[in-house]
Design a protein around this motif. Structure first.
Motif, PDB file in Angstrom:
ATOM      1  N   ASN A 160       0.822  -1.209   0.000  1.00  0.00           N
ATOM      2  CA  ASN A 160       0.000   0.000   0.000  1.00  0.00           C
ATOM      3  C   ASN A 160       0.859   1.263   0.000  1.00  0.00           C
ATOM      4  N   GLU A 161       1.966   1.223   0.707  1.00  0.00           N
ATOM      5  CA  GLU A 161       2.850   2.388   0.723  1.00  0.00           C
ATOM      6  C   GLU A 161       3.516   2.596  -0.636  1.00  0.00           C
ATOM      7  N   LYS A 162       3.928   1.507  -1.268  1.00  0.00           N
ATOM      8  CA  LYS A 162       4.502   1.614  -2.614  1.00  0.00           C
ATOM      9  C   LYS A 162       3.472   2.169  -3.595  1.00  0.00           C
ATOM     10  N   SER A 163       2.238   1.702  -3.453  1.00  0.00           N
ATOM     11  CA  SER A 163       1.177   2.165  -4.343  1.00  0.00           C
ATOM     12  C   SER A 163       0.919   3.664  -4.167  1.00  0.00           C
ATOM     13  N   LEU A 164       0.922   4.120  -2.911  1.00  0.00           N
ATOM     14  CA  LEU A 164       0.689   5.547  -2.669  1.00  0.00           C
ATOM     15  C   LEU A 164       1.771   6.389  -3.333  1.00  0.00           C
ATOM     16  N   LEU A 165       3.031   6.007  -3.149  1.00  0.00           N
ATOM     17  CA  LEU A 165       4.129   6.784  -3.725  1.00  0.00           C
ATOM     18  C   LEU A 165       4.071   6.777  -5.255  1.00  0.00           C
ATOM     19  N   THR A 166       3.712   5.643  -5.795  1.00  0.00           N
ATOM     20  CA  THR A 166       3.636   5.531  -7.259  1.00  0.00           C
ATOM     21  C   THR A 166       2.464   6.335  -7.805  1.00  0.00           C
ATOM     22  N   THR A 167       1.313   6.216  -7.176  1.00  0.00           N
ATOM     23  CA  THR A 167       0.119   6.921  -7.632  1.00  0.00           C
ATOM     24  C   THR A 167       0.310   8.432  -7.576  1.00  0.00           C
ATOM     25  N   ARG A 168       0.991   8.913  -6.525  1.00  0.00           N
ATOM     26  CA  ARG A 168       1.228  10.350  -6.402  1.00  0.00           C
ATOM     27  C   ARG A 168       2.415  10.807  -7.247  1.00  0.00           C
ATOM     28  N   GLU A 169       3.047   9.873  -7.944  1.00  0.00           N
ATOM     29  CA  GLU A 169       4.182  10.170  -8.817  1.00  0.00           C
ATOM     30  C   GLU A 169       5.281  10.913  -8.056  1.00  0.00           C
ATOM     31  N   VAL A 170       5.632  10.353  -6.915  1.00  0.00           N
ATOM     32  CA  VAL A 170       6.652  10.946  -6.059  1.00  0.00           C
ATOM     33  C   VAL A 170       8.021  10.833  -6.725  1.00  0.00           C
ATOM     34  N   THR A 171       8.712  11.945  -6.789  1.00  0.00           N
ATOM     35  CA  THR A 171      10.057  11.956  -7.371  1.00  0.00           C
ATOM     36  C   THR A 171      11.130  12.314  -6.343  1.00  0.00           C
ATOM     37  N   SER A 172      10.687  12.803  -5.177  1.00  0.00           N
ATOM     38  CA  SER A 172      11.642  13.230  -4.153  1.00  0.00           C
ATOM     39  C   SER A 172      11.117  12.827  -2.778  1.00  0.00           C
ATOM     40  N   ALA A 173      12.005  12.253  -1.969  1.00  0.00           N
ATOM     41  CA  ALA A 173      11.624  11.836  -0.619  1.00  0.00           C
ATOM     42  C   ALA A 173      12.718  12.210   0.362  1.00  0.00           C
ATOM     43  N   THR A 174      12.303  12.653   1.536  1.00  0.00           N
ATOM     44  CA  THR A 174      13.238  12.927   2.625  1.00  0.00           C
ATOM     45  C   THR A 174      12.890  12.035   3.799  1.00  0.00           C
ATOM     46  N   LEU A 175      13.875  11.275   4.261  1.00  0.00           N
ATOM     47  CA  LEU A 175      13.704  10.402   5.419  1.00  0.00           C
ATOM     48  C   LEU A 175      14.234  11.131   6.644  1.00  0.00           C
ATOM     49  N   ASN A 212      15.793   1.814   0.527  1.00  0.00           N
ATOM     50  CA  ASN A 212      16.082   1.210  -0.774  1.00  0.00           C
ATOM     51  C   ASN A 212      14.820   1.061  -1.621  1.00  0.00           C
ATOM     52  N   ASP A 213      13.698   0.721  -0.974  1.00  0.00           N
ATOM     53  CA  ASP A 213      12.436   0.619  -1.717  1.00  0.00           C
ATOM     54  C   ASP A 213      12.012   1.973  -2.265  1.00  0.00           C
ATOM     55  N   ILE A 214      12.207   3.019  -1.470  1.00  0.00           N
ATOM     56  CA  ILE A 214      11.821   4.358  -1.926  1.00  0.00           C
ATOM     57  C   ILE A 214      12.708   4.787  -3.092  1.00  0.00           C
ATOM     58  N   LYS A 215      13.975   4.401  -3.062  1.00  0.00           N
ATOM     59  CA  LYS A 215      14.894   4.764  -4.147  1.00  0.00           C
ATOM     60  C   LYS A 215      14.485   4.134  -5.480  1.00  0.00           C
ATOM     61  N   LYS A 216      13.739   3.051  -5.433  1.00  0.00           N
ATOM     62  CA  LYS A 216      13.257   2.426  -6.667  1.00  0.00           C
ATOM     63  C   LYS A 216      12.114   3.207  -7.292  1.00  0.00           C
ATOM     64  N   ILE A 217      11.513   4.117  -6.488  1.00  0.00           N
ATOM     65  CA  ILE A 217      10.367   4.898  -6.970  1.00  0.00           C
ATOM     66  C   ILE A 217      10.753   6.349  -7.206  1.00  0.00           C
ATOM     67  N   ALA A 218      11.449   6.951  -6.229  1.00  0.00           N
ATOM     68  CA  ALA A 218      11.798   8.375  -6.299  1.00  0.00           C
ATOM     69  C   ALA A 218      13.220   8.557  -6.811  1.00  0.00           C
ATOM     70  N   ALA A 219      13.399   9.566  -7.644  1.00  0.00           N
ATOM     71  CA  ALA A 219      14.726   9.818  -8.208  1.00  0.00           C
ATOM     72  C   ALA A 219      15.688  10.369  -7.158  1.00  0.00           C
ATOM     73  N   THR A 220      15.166  11.124  -6.210  1.00  0.00           N
ATOM     74  CA  THR A 220      16.000  11.755  -5.191  1.00  0.00           C
ATOM     75  C   THR A 220      15.526  11.328  -3.807  1.00  0.00           C
ATOM     76  N   VAL A 221      16.427  10.757  -3.036  1.00  0.00           N
ATOM     77  CA  VAL A 221      16.103  10.332  -1.671  1.00  0.00           C
ATOM     78  C   VAL A 221      17.191  10.862  -0.743  1.00  0.00           C
ATOM     79  N   ASN A 222      16.792  11.664   0.216  1.00  0.00           N
ATOM     80  CA  ASN A 222      17.721  12.221   1.194  1.00  0.00           C
ATOM     81  C   ASN A 222      17.349  11.736   2.589  1.00  0.00           C
TER      82      ASN A 222
END
Length: 446
Positions: free
Chosen positions: A313-328, A341-351
């Motif tokens: 469900n979390e992967k689906s949310l990020l994909t549906t919203r077309e997330v390109t940047s994430a901050t942890l 690592n999972d977020i890096k497969k979806i978003a181009a920029t992960v900090n």
């Protein structure tokens, strides 16, 4: 409220008066009569021995970066005596040194915020004495104030009154007994300029109900399931004449509540290609994440930071919203490497923004998200959640960070960030049982 004036002639008259009295009181308590070091304490002090009053304390209040230069001893009466700092320390940047005529001077430029206590010891090899002094180094031109109530709910109302002092067409209501749902709601409430009101689960205090009634909201969003905010509270809210709709956004657990809040079509997060990711298992890092996220209309997603991967469900949310940047927010022990690592497969920029503890993390968040100078800094306890939950909305709207602190002092990293931001206002969130009165002088933890 403590007003610090930048004028040298009138600098902090009330504060200086208060702190000078405090310094004199401290000196009175700790100053000891001179004793002959080689004789028992019961031996009378020899006539003519200089008394401890002939060494002088630094000013009680010193501005950060200001020059200090004053006599620390009477050159005539302490002739032949050596003066040293025997306990504690002078503020960073200040030193004590002898000058011509055997007087001692304390001089330099105050280089670090904090409350400093030091004892001057003077001796001529036969007689000795001590004077203990206090000096607080404070930001230049800053005003220190406090937003507080008698309890977490009253403090929440005081904060909400700053978000919107009159009417509010939309109000978010969440549990003040636990943190996850309010953590999810705070950034979204800030995006929509709406106050976040905390309530107990099974009842609503008269003051809280009265405040919501006064807002005359058209819409109320109840965050969390009935285990968080009961149906009886919802029923009372429905009775407010102005209310046309009550929307409950809940879920099977805190993580689903977070996702449902973000994706709700009417009262959820505004469109954004960015996301802030925090653990829902602990509150501190999320408190730091709320202000910059709300300011930038970025939703805060709660995940199980201890898990080895994102859920479907979390992967689906990020994909549906077309997330390109994430901050942890938080280290790998807070949001796992597998999730990153999972977020890096979806978003181009992960900090990732982290620190050695919750206090340092909050300072690093502020350093990253608030470069340059800002008007306001909020200080909140890092040891509990309610006051910072409500304050996060206000901080986001005012484009200000929340820095986490202990009850009685700031971590040195937090103090350094306050110094770097040079705010005009420093606002403490919560009463003195949460943030001690001593914190108004901005002491640094030893």
């Amino acid at each position: 409220m403590i007003q610090i004036s930048p004028s040298p002639a009138t600098r902090r008259a009330p504060l200086v008066a208060l702190m000078t009295v405090a310094a004199i009181a401290i000196g009175s308590v700790f100053a000891t009569p001179l004793t002959a070091s080689a004789t028992p304490a019961t031996t009378p002090v020899p006539a003519g021995t200089p008394d401890v009053g002939l060494t002088y304390c630094a000013p009680a209040i010193v501005e950060l970066g200001s020059a200090v230069d004053f006599d620390a001893s009477d050159s005539e009466q302490t002739s032949g005596f050596t003066v040293t700092i025997s306990e504690g320390s002078l503020p960073d940047g200040l030193t004590i040194r002898p000058v011509t005529g055997l007087a001692y001077r304390i001089s330099g430029t105050a280089a670090k915020l904090g409350a400093f206590r030091y004892t001057m010891h003077f001796t001529n090899g036969i007689h000795s004495g001590d004077r203990t002094c206090a000096v607080d180094v404070v930001p230049v031109g800053s005003k220190v104030e406090r937003i507080a109530g008698d309890d977490r709910y009253a403090t929440g109302l005081a904060v909400a009154g700053r978000v919107d002092p009159d009417t509010a067409p939309l109000v978010y209501v969440a549990s003040g007994e636990n943190y996850p749902d309010a953590l999810s709601a705070a950034a979204i409430a800030a995006q929509r300029g709406a106050p976040l009101i905390l309530t107990p689960r099974s009842s609503i205090p008269e003051s809280v109900y009265g405040a919501i009634y006064k807002y005359a909201p058209r819409d109320i969003v109840v965050v969390g399931g009935t285990n968080a905010v009961s149906t009886s509270v919802e029923t009372l809210l429905r009775a407010i004449p102005s209310v046309s709709s009550i929307t409950r956004i809940g879920g099977a657990d805190r993580f689903e509540v977070s996702r449902n809040l973000i994706t709700h079509p009417t009262f959820g997060a505004k469109p954004s290609a960015a996301v802030s990711v925090v653990t829902g298992n602990r509150f501190p890092d999320a408190l730091s994440a709320t202000p910059p996220s709300g300011r930038d209309t970025i939703p805060v997603l709660l995940v199980n930071g201890d898990a080895s991967s994102l859920t479907a469900n979390e992967k689906s949310l990020l994909t549906t919203r077309e997330v390109t940047s994430a901050t942890l927010f938080g280290g790998e022990d807070t949001v796992s490497t597998g999730i990153a690592n999972d977020i890096k497969k979806i978003a181009a920029t992960v900090n990732r923004i982290d620190g050695s503890d919750r206090f340092v993390t909050s300072a690093n968040v502020a350093k990253s998200a608030y470069p340059g100078h800002i008007d306001t800094v909020y200080l909140a306890t890092g040891e509990n959640f309610p006051d910072a939950l409500s304050g996060g909305v206000l901080a986001a709207i005012e484009k200000a960070p929340i820095l986490l602190t202990r009850r009685t002092c700031m971590a040195s990293e937090v103090a350094d960030e306050v110094r770097a931001l040079t705010p005009k206002r420093i606002v403490l969130l919560g009463g003195q049982n949460v943030l001690d009165a001593t914190l108004e002088n901005l002491p640094v933890c030893s």
